[in-house]
Design a protein around this motif. Structure first.
Motif, mmCIF file in Angstrom:
data_model
loop_
_atom_site.group_PDB
_atom_site.id
_atom_site.type_symbol
_atom_site.label_atom_id
_atom_site.label_comp_id
_atom_site.label_asym_id
_atom_site.label_seq_id
_atom_site.Cartn_x
_atom_site.Cartn_y
_atom_site.Cartn_z
ATOM 1 N N ALA A 1 0.848 -1.159 0.147
ATOM 2 C CA ALA A 1 -0.149 -0.261 -0.137
ATOM 3 C C ALA A 1 0.395 1.347 0.186
ATOM 4 O O ALA A 1 0.659 1.837 -0.705
ATOM 5 C CB ALA A 1 -1.045 -0.018 1.287
ATOM 6 N N GLN A 2 1.942 1.299 0.925
ATOM 7 C CA GLN A 2 2.539 2.362 1.145
ATOM 8 C C GLN A 2 3.507 2.536 -0.391
ATOM 9 O O GLN A 2 4.461 3.638 -0.163
ATOM 10 C CB GLN A 2 3.600 2.693 2.150
ATOM 11 C CG GLN A 2 2.441 2.119 3.131
ATOM 12 C CD GLN A 2 3.769 2.617 4.881
ATOM 13 O OE1 GLN A 2 3.758 1.594 5.301
ATOM 14 N NE2 GLN A 2 2.339 3.022 5.668
ATOM 15 N N GLY A 3 4.032 2.013 -1.233
ATOM 16 C CA GLY A 3 4.792 1.364 -1.839
ATOM 17 C C GLY A 3 4.528 1.709 -3.243
ATOM 18 O O GLY A 3 3.662 2.806 -3.922
ATOM 19 N N PHE A 4 4.163 0.365 -4.050
ATOM 20 C CA PHE A 4 3.243 -0.202 -4.727
ATOM 21 C C PHE A 4 2.563 1.094 -5.285
ATOM 22 O O PHE A 4 2.158 1.809 -6.142
ATOM 23 C CB PHE A 4 3.002 -1.421 -5.111
ATOM 24 C CG PHE A 4 2.868 -1.937 -6.582
ATOM 25 C CD1 PHE A 4 4.100 -2.079 -7.834
ATOM 26 C CD2 PHE A 4 1.196 -1.849 -7.020
ATOM 27 C CE1 PHE A 4 3.281 -1.939 -8.546
ATOM 28 C CE2 PHE A 4 0.746 -1.941 -8.101
ATOM 29 C CZ PHE A 4 1.926 -2.600 -9.437
ATOM 30 N N LEU A 5 1.145 0.517 -5.032
ATOM 31 C CA LEU A 5 -0.178 1.307 -4.650
ATOM 32 C C LEU A 5 -0.104 2.644 -4.759
ATOM 33 O O LEU A 5 -0.582 3.772 -5.233
ATOM 34 C CB LEU A 5 -0.965 0.740 -3.336
ATOM 35 C CG LEU A 5 -1.901 -0.103 -3.778
ATOM 36 C CD1 LEU A 5 -2.783 -0.734 -3.050
ATOM 37 C CD2 LEU A 5 -2.308 -0.559 -5.282
ATOM 38 N N LYS A 6 0.768 3.761 -3.800
ATOM 39 C CA LYS A 6 1.520 4.895 -3.732
ATOM 40 C C LYS A 6 1.786 5.831 -5.237
ATOM 41 O O LYS A 6 1.179 6.560 -5.480
ATOM 42 C CB LYS A 6 1.947 5.097 -2.182
ATOM 43 C CG LYS A 6 2.448 6.738 -2.404
ATOM 44 C CD LYS A 6 3.333 6.882 -1.381
ATOM 45 C CE LYS A 6 3.573 8.204 -1.289
ATOM 46 N NZ LYS A 6 3.910 8.817 0.588
ATOM 47 N N ARG A 7 2.919 4.646 -5.231
ATOM 48 C CA ARG A 7 2.419 5.385 -7.008
ATOM 49 C C ARG A 7 1.867 5.528 -7.937
ATOM 50 O O ARG A 7 2.324 6.183 -8.802
ATOM 51 C CB ARG A 7 4.315 4.112 -7.198
ATOM 52 C CG ARG A 7 5.551 4.757 -6.986
ATOM 53 C CD ARG A 7 6.778 3.578 -7.508
ATOM 54 N NE ARG A 7 6.516 2.086 -8.068
ATOM 55 C CZ ARG A 7 6.348 0.640 -6.594
ATOM 56 N NH1 ARG A 7 7.603 1.412 -5.706
ATOM 57 N NH2 ARG A 7 6.471 -0.117 -7.196
ATOM 58 N N PHE A 8 1.081 4.583 -8.012
ATOM 59 C CA PHE A 8 0.129 5.491 -8.439
ATOM 60 C C PHE A 8 -0.730 5.872 -8.506
ATOM 61 O O PHE A 8 -2.020 6.174 -8.705
ATOM 62 C CB PHE A 8 -0.805 3.955 -8.848
ATOM 63 C CG PHE A 8 -0.332 2.716 -10.078
ATOM 64 C CD1 PHE A 8 0.251 3.180 -11.358
ATOM 65 C CD2 PHE A 8 0.806 1.937 -9.074
ATOM 66 C CE1 PHE A 8 0.915 1.990 -11.986
ATOM 67 C CE2 PHE A 8 2.069 1.185 -9.952
ATOM 68 C CZ PHE A 8 1.906 1.287 -11.551
#
Length: 111
Positions: free
Chosen positions: A13-20
């Motif tokens: 959530a804090q890495g991958f999804l945040k980038r989107f």
């Protein structure tokens, strides 16, 4: 997303999804009906895990699901700890139930 989720779920959530551009709010797993106060117009998913990783807090899943359904929010439930043998989240109205398969592979002999 429940604040007691498995570390890799939090990192996703804090890495991958945040980038989107996906925002994640971590909620107290014992919040119950108060979850509605955290839901915004752009909330699309409620991600639950019960019992929670490390803390083993148990959420009031039917109450959380009812709050999400009232707002048209999809519910996802990580059922890895309890497994389908001990808890059936779909019977509680959850839309999607997931179970990690990684620990299963470590028990299979390779030779």
């Amino acid at each position: 997303m429940a604040d007691h989720v498995y570390g890799p779920s939090r990192a996703f959530a804090q890495g991958f999804l945040k980038r989107f551009g996906v925002e994640t709010t971590f909620y107290d797993p014992l919040i119950g009906a108060g979850i509605g106060d955290l839901m915004r117009d752009n909330t699309k998913v409620l991600f639950m895990e019960s019992p929670g990783s490390l803390t083993f807090e148990v959420q009031d899943v039917p109450v959380l699901v009812a709050a999400a359904k009232a707002r048209g929010i999809t519910t996802i439930f990580d059922n890895t700890w309890a497994s389908p043998m001990f808890y059936r989240p779909l019977a509680q109205g959850v839309d999607v139930s997931v179970v990690a398969g990684t620990s299963t592979w470590s028990a299979i002999p390779t030779s």
